[in-house]
Write a protein that holds these residues in place. Structure first.
Motif, PDB file in Angstrom:
ATOM      1  N   GLN A 198     -14.653   8.531  -5.897  1.00  0.00           N
ATOM      2  CA  GLN A 198     -13.540   8.063  -5.549  1.00  0.00           C
ATOM      3  C   GLN A 198     -13.462   6.610  -5.709  1.00  0.00           C
ATOM      4  OE1 GLN A 198     -11.607   8.640  -1.900  1.00  0.00           O
ATOM      5  NE2 GLN A 198     -10.109   9.688  -2.718  1.00  0.00           N
TER       6      GLN A 198
ATOM      7  N   GLU B  14     -13.095   5.568  -9.071  1.00  0.00           N
ATOM      8  CA  GLU B  14     -11.632   5.945  -9.940  1.00  0.00           C
ATOM      9  C   GLU B  14     -10.618   5.049  -9.412  1.00  0.00           C
ATOM     10  OE1 GLU B  14      -9.091   8.512  -8.622  1.00  0.00           O
ATOM     11  OE2 GLU B  14      -8.602   9.413 -10.624  1.00  0.00           O
TER      12      GLU B  14
ATOM     13  N   ARG C  56      -8.489   2.611 -11.759  1.00  0.00           N
ATOM     14  CA  ARG C  56      -6.868   3.007 -11.750  1.00  0.00           C
ATOM     15  C   ARG C  56      -6.321   1.670 -11.383  1.00  0.00           C
ATOM     16  NH1 ARG C  56      -5.303   7.766 -13.301  1.00  0.00           N
ATOM     17  NH2 ARG C  56      -6.700   9.598 -12.528  1.00  0.00           N
TER      18      ARG C  56
ATOM     19  N   SER D 243      -3.711  -3.509  -2.650  1.00  0.00           N
ATOM     20  CA  SER D 243      -3.661  -2.303  -3.521  1.00  0.00           C
ATOM     21  C   SER D 243      -4.374  -1.295  -3.602  1.00  0.00           C
ATOM     22  CB  SER D 243      -3.247  -2.795  -4.794  1.00  0.00           C
ATOM     23  OG  SER D 243      -4.557  -3.458  -5.493  1.00  0.00           O
TER      24      SER D 243
ATOM     25  N   VAL E 235      -3.459   0.969  -0.516  1.00  0.00           N
ATOM     26  CA  VAL E 235      -2.097   1.787  -0.959  1.00  0.00           C
ATOM     27  C   VAL E 235      -2.450   3.143  -1.846  1.00  0.00           C
ATOM     28  CG1 VAL E 235       0.059   1.680  -2.137  1.00  0.00           C
ATOM     29  CG2 VAL E 235      -0.659  -0.107  -0.474  1.00  0.00           C
ATOM     30  N   ALA E 236      -3.366   2.573  -2.645  1.00  0.00           N
ATOM     31  CA  ALA E 236      -3.517   3.998  -3.887  1.00  0.00           C
ATOM     32  C   ALA E 236      -4.274   4.906  -2.918  1.00  0.00           C
ATOM     33  CB  ALA E 236      -4.515   3.394  -4.812  1.00  0.00           C
TER      34      ALA E 236
ATOM     35  N   ARG F 148      -4.066   5.587   0.194  1.00  0.00           N
ATOM     36  CA  ARG F 148      -2.856   6.228   1.286  1.00  0.00           C
ATOM     37  C   ARG F 148      -2.247   7.257   0.406  1.00  0.00           C
ATOM     38  NH1 ARG F 148       1.754   2.639   2.661  1.00  0.00           N
ATOM     39  NH2 ARG F 148       2.234   3.448   0.673  1.00  0.00           N
ATOM     40  N   ASP F 149      -1.781   6.829  -0.755  1.00  0.00           N
ATOM     41  CA  ASP F 149      -0.851   7.745  -1.586  1.00  0.00           C
ATOM     42  C   ASP F 149      -1.714   8.763  -2.337  1.00  0.00           C
ATOM     43  OD1 ASP F 149       1.358   6.520  -0.401  1.00  0.00           O
ATOM     44  OD2 ASP F 149       1.707   5.250  -2.266  1.00  0.00           O
ATOM     45  N   GLY F 150      -3.055   8.559  -2.486  1.00  0.00           N
ATOM     46  CA  GLY F 150      -3.697   9.515  -3.139  1.00  0.00           C
ATOM     47  C   GLY F 150      -4.171  10.624  -2.516  1.00  0.00           C
ATOM     48  N   ASP F 151      -4.507  10.431  -1.175  1.00  0.00           N
ATOM     49  CA  ASP F 151      -5.192  11.716  -0.376  1.00  0.00           C
ATOM     50  C   ASP F 151      -5.046  11.345   1.106  1.00  0.00           C
ATOM     51  OD1 ASP F 151      -6.994   9.864   0.445  1.00  0.00           O
ATOM     52  OD2 ASP F 151      -8.693  10.694  -0.600  1.00  0.00           O
ATOM     53  N   GLY F 152      -4.175  10.266   1.502  1.00  0.00           N
ATOM     54  CA  GLY F 152      -3.715  10.101   2.898  1.00  0.00           C
ATOM     55  C   GLY F 152      -4.895   9.495   3.636  1.00  0.00           C
TER      56      GLY F 152
ATOM     57  N   SER G 143      -9.440   9.231   4.320  1.00  0.00           N
ATOM     58  CA  SER G 143     -10.527  10.308   4.371  1.00  0.00           C
ATOM     59  C   SER G 143     -10.520  10.966   5.705  1.00  0.00           C
ATOM     60  CB  SER G 143     -11.824   9.496   4.294  1.00  0.00           C
ATOM     61  OG  SER G 143     -12.236   8.960   2.796  1.00  0.00           O
TER      62      SER G 143
ATOM     63  N   ARG H 181       4.262   6.672  -7.860  1.00  0.00           N
ATOM     64  CA  ARG H 181       3.140   5.830  -8.100  1.00  0.00           C
ATOM     65  C   ARG H 181       2.568   6.584  -9.576  1.00  0.00           C
ATOM     66  NH1 ARG H 181       0.313   2.310  -5.376  1.00  0.00           N
ATOM     67  NH2 ARG H 181      -1.777   3.337  -6.155  1.00  0.00           N
TER      68      ARG H 181
ATOM     69  N   ARG I 177      -6.970  16.396   6.762  1.00  0.00           N
ATOM     70  CA  ARG I 177      -6.911  15.966   5.424  1.00  0.00           C
ATOM     71  C   ARG I 177      -7.363  17.559   4.618  1.00  0.00           C
ATOM     72  NH1 ARG I 177      -3.640  14.607   5.670  1.00  0.00           N
ATOM     73  NH2 ARG I 177      -3.259  13.759   3.539  1.00  0.00           N
TER      74      ARG I 177
ATOM     75  N   GLY J  43     -11.742  13.123  -9.482  1.00  0.00           N
ATOM     76  CA  GLY J  43     -11.064  12.204  -8.507  1.00  0.00           C
ATOM     77  C   GLY J  43     -11.800  11.830  -7.372  1.00  0.00           C
TER      78      GLY J  43
END
Lengths: 479, 479
Positions: free
Chosen positions: A191, A194, A198, A340, A343-344, A346-350, A352, B224, B327, B348
């Motif tokens: 991750q 990744e 991105r 950044s 943020v990615a 947070r918005d990807g999986d909230g 760990s 996003r 999660r 991912g």
């Protein structure tokens, strides 16, 4: 961590940072001898290279000169070095490692068709060593210590407790610049990579340089992000920075502490060149430090990130040291990238999972993580020794590259071998093994076998190597 | 789950699926009365609509006619229904819910500037209820039961034990079509949605229809991924499918069981229309079923996915039922999407953490999850009742929409209110609350307040509502 006698880098070999420990019970002479052996095996002390004089090294290390003289004598007796009156002590020329083929791809072991008796793939630790009781105890502690609010949507950067433990651990053990607020907790190197990839894409980058050979699993992860991967060859000094510079890429993924799979450690010259490249190109070095805590040398080299935290993103995980199933790792990125990435995440999986993060933090805090590492290192070293002995007997003419970190060795063939045929012949004998191959000829010629030893005890290692040698004989006969 | 007396759908109200339970100790009369109340409050039984005759409903439910007659009489006494000799029993007209403004955006509560005394935001359960001891016990069991190999890189689909438990749970409680091999374990609804969205993008789709108003957090996640979000209005019957069809989008995210934040349940007619739309467009319905296990009605409506598993991807998590910090969630996607989603999950983050998955599986298996839900439902119901009572006293002229699921109610103003001013006035009184607003006028006019009640006990709810009413008075006076 015990009392250490730390030597300053010697003039003659600038990266010869020897750490001798006064508290292990192992004589200083033996410690020094083994450390130099490791440096020679790994290629960090090049064939023909001159060792510091015994007087200078003794002064650097703060030990009596007799310790160094005795260590050099033992190394000479074992053929690692040659001493000549007047010209000093040199690494024996036969330890020179061949340069790699310019392009050598990793061929993953095929999905096991038959029964796998011996799994020599290099991507897994011995999971029977996982500290189950300690993990439950740490979970209980975490559940006792966590506030109610901690169980909600947490800080996407990661739990404060874990970032604090990781920050001090990475600073202490890897020489990283890792304040707790600069550590981003992620679901393993996968991750982390990744997210970084991105982020590069989002900032308009189209290419990423990768080591060749390198981890095919991670290259697959990267390919999905839309980045074009540019292979850069690896030799015994690690990534070829001159070739990297010629590619035009502005970001590179590499394994400076321990190149996968060749085991090369990035040389001091290359480290400097790589950081200069990054500064000149406004580039990013992604340092995959995945198994750097499993080290076998006594000359720990700090991570690259510690030298230039503004250009290097440090990536690591507990997949090798504890278990891949935990899915816990970290990025220590340049400060400019942190927000950044958060943020990615947070918005990807909230973020760990909170309880697991606190459990790992507690495991480190209570000292159980360090004890686990010491215990497993001892076990792995025994297996490594058994493997090296068996390879010495069964693979005459092959070059054994016993890396200074990680849980595998890399075996280079003396002659020409069909890579795919060998992997298949091994599989037919119940041995799963991965190979690297030069694809400039057809059929692709074996450039190396990646032999993982983590999951087998000494007895099984001997049998596995024996079957592997059978496979080689079959392939050699049939070609 | 106890013995159930399940009524066949009545001719008169085709979606009136009443489940009465013989084992709760609550009289059947009360159960039926409450179920019908919930259906009226939620809009599923429309104002003016006719209820089945007592004779027909009694026959459908297999109960004595007296049970139904008594329940209807109590409903009439409370003003929910009116009975007239000759014309039967009808829902009282004053329970009609106003249609929504065509476009109404959710305004998140501002980041609390001052002290938050009362948090009425709707996105969190009461975390002090988390079953900590049971979680530790389940972790211990998981560590005992897991094979060594389970701690490695696991099945990216998720642990078999958890998928098996989730599959049977979702089938039993939500009427889903969810074989274990069709359940993908993900890091909550956030990640599930991100994976589905990226899959749509990878398959060339550029737009996704979303409910308006809807979850601003999830819309941020979606934005996003590069998808263009097309808002589709919601009214008391849920998503307006005719408007959806006119957008040209081929995928939609919706909350059929309990629209967030309006609380609307997708009507039977709309459910049929939505599935027909999906079939005609070769479209995808993403059903966010996030809090559907926290239900207050006694007429559970199964999930949409159970009606057409080839067109609907079911999304859910334990964030509301246990804790967001875990999660852990799931996607039950159409079979055609499963393999690409699994690859994306694998590349991912390498799959969700193994120990935590097994711990949740064990928690469900040992019955502790069901017991936890029963316990928390009872507590939340008390708070919900306190909130409804307080709102009835303090918010005359406002319409209270007490949804049939979830942990909040939606309050529609009687007159015109400046949305931002009200949220700010509440914040100044230590009350954090979210609002929906119609943005066609300036300043944006309040279309509803989203009042979460999960984290406050009855006494604090009364105080919070009182402060909120003060805030309304201030805003009304100043406009």
């Amino acid at each position: 961590m015990g009392k250490e006698l730390r030597g300053r880098p010697s003039r003659d070999s600038p990266d010869l940072l020897v750490v001798l420990r006064a508290d292990t019970g192992q004589p200083l002479r033996e410690q020094l001898r083994d450390a130099i052996k490791d440096a020679i095996r790994s290629g960090r002390l090049p064939a023909g290279g001159r060792l510091p004089s015994s007087r200078a090294l003794a002064a650097d290390l703060g030990v009596s000169r007799g310790v160094v003289v005795d260590a050099y004598a033992e190394l000479a007796a074992e053929g690692f070095v040659t001493s000549q009156a007047g010209s000093g002590t040199h690494v024996t020329a036969t330890f020179q490692l061949p340069r790699l083929e310019p392009v050598a791809h990793l061929t993953p072991a095929p999905a096991p068709a038959g029964v796998v008796d011996f799994d020599l793939r290099a991507d897994r630790p011995d999971l029977s060593l996982f500290p189950r009781r300690k993990w439950v105890a740490a979970t209980r502690d975490a559940m006792r210590d966590l506030a109610d609010a901690d169980l909600g949507y947490g800080d996407p950067l990661g739990s404060g407790q874990l970032r604090s433990q990781l920050g001090s651990y990475l600073s202490r053990v890897r020489g990283a610049v890792a304040a707790p607020e600069s550590v981003l907790v992620v679901a393993g190197v996968t991750q982390g990579l990744e997210l970084l990839a991105r982020d590069l894409v989002a900032h308009g980058q189209e290419t990423l340089a990768v080591e060749d050979p390198g981890s095919s699993r991670l290259q697959r992860v990267l390919a999905r992000t839309g980045l074009r991967l540019v292979p850069v060859p690896v030799d015994r000094d690690g990534l070829d920075v001159a070739v990297l510079a010629a590619t035009g890429a502005r970001a590179v993924l590499c394994t400076p502490a321990h190149q996968f799979p060749t085991g090369a450690m990035l040389s001091a010259l290359r480290r400097t060149a790589l950081l200069r490249w990054a500064a000149e190109r406004d580039g990013l070095v992604i340092e995959n430090d995945h198994d750097a805590v499993l080290r076998w040398d006594r000359m720990p080299m700090g991570c690259l990130q510690g030298l230039d935290p503004h250009r290097v993103a440090l990536l690591g995980s507990v997949s090798r040291s504890l278990a891949p199933g935990l899915r816990l790792g970290w990025i220590v990125p340049p400060a400019a990238l942190l927000s950044s990435l958060v943020v990615a995440k947070r918005d990807g999986d909230g973020g760990s999972p909170v309880i697991e993060q606190h459990t790992l933090a507690r495991l480190i805090e209570m000292g159980a993580f360090d004890r686990h590492l010491r215990r497993t290192r001892k076990i792995y070293r025994t297996r490594r020794d058994a493997l090296l002995t068996a390879l010495g007997q069964q693979f005459p003419g092959w070059v054994v590259i016993a890396a200074t970190a990680g849980l595998h060795v890399w075996l280079q063939p003396g002659g020409e071998v069909d890579a795919a045929a060998l992997v298949a012949a091994a599989a037919a004998r119940g041995v799963a093994v991965e190979a690297t191959a030069a694809t400039s000829v057809h059929p692709p010629r074996l450039s190396g076998l990646v032999v993982g030893y983590a999951t087998l005890d000494a007895e099984h290692i001997i049998e596995a190597v024996s079957r592997l040698a059978d496979a080689v004989r079959e392939v050699e006969v049939s070609t």
